[in-house]
Every structure is written in C-alpha cells, then in structure tokens.
Design a protein around this motif. Structure first.
Motif: not given
Length: 156
Positions: A101-110
C-alpha cells in the motif's frame, strides 16, 4: 454249635461286608478330600487370577488416562503452534499489504507529481501561446488598421 458257627459266619460275612464298605467309603472320602484340596487350590488360583485381572484393569485404566492426558497435551501444543503460525502469517501478510500500500501510495504520489508538473508545463505553454497569439492578433489588427488608414488616406 452249629448255630453259633452260623451266627459267627453271618457276623463274619457282615463284618467283611462292613469292612469292604468302610474301606470303599475311606477311599471315597480320600478322593473327596483330594477333590476338595484340588478345588481349594483352583479357588486360590482363581482368586489370584481375579486379583491380577483387577490390578491389570487398574493399570490399563491408569495407562489409558496417562495416554489420553499426553495426547491432550500434544493436541494443545499442536493447536498453540498452529495458532502461532497463523498469527505470524497474518502479521506477515499485513506487513506485506502495508508495504505494498505504501509503494502504491508512493507511486500514486509520484504520478500525481508528474501529472501536476505536466499540467504546469502545459499551462505555461498555453500562456505562452496566448501571449504569442494575442501579439499576432494585435499585429494583424494593427496591420489591418494600418491598411484601412492607408486606404482611407488614398480615398481622401
């Protein structure tokens, strides 16, 4: 004398008969006593067997209780182990899900950052285009007005 002899003969026969009968009864009594001794020995053996069977049954019951207690303890241990493994697995899965989820949030933020950057770039380009288009239109308007003024001066 004859009568006495006859009587003695009868007493003798009767005595012999009683003697034989007494002898037979003594033999029968001896056999009966042997049988009684045999049956008493058999009764003692049966009594010992019964005591041994009771002790064996008690031992078997005790062993069965101990075995059931051991099996119950083993089952409880296995249940605790399974529960612990399940808890560890669920914690691992939760950690993995949180990491993903953190990775997905980071990717979404990027991606949002990249989209915002692209939006700002496009907005700048649009502003530059507006400015250039406005300048072009103003130049065209000035040119048209200049031609109109020149045409008016020629017509005047």
């Amino acid at each position: 004398m004859k009568q006495v002899d006859t009587w003695i003969q009868k007493v003798k026969e009767h005595y012999e008969k009683l003697y034989v009968e007494n002898h037979e009864l003594r033999e029968k009594l001896a056999r009966t006593e042997e049988s009684v001794v045999h049956y008493r020995d058999l009764e003692d053996a049966l009594q010992r067997t019964l005591v041994m069977a009771q002790k064996s049954a008690e031992d078997m019951r005790g062993n069965a209780e101990r075995e059931s207690k051991i099996m119950l303890e083993q089952a409880e241990l296995a249940a605790r182990t399974v529960k612990q493994k399940a808890e560890e697995e669920s914690e691992r899965m939760l950690s993995e899900a949180a990491r993903k989820a953190e990775e997905m949030i980071q990717l979404a933020d990027e991606r949002v950052g990249a989209i915002l950057e692209e939006y700002r770039r496009l907005e700048k380009q649009a502003n530059v285009f507006k400015i250039k288009f406005k300048a072009l239109l103003e130049a065209q308007l000035a040119m048209v007005e200049g031609k109109l003024e020149a045409a008016e001066e020629e017509s005047a």
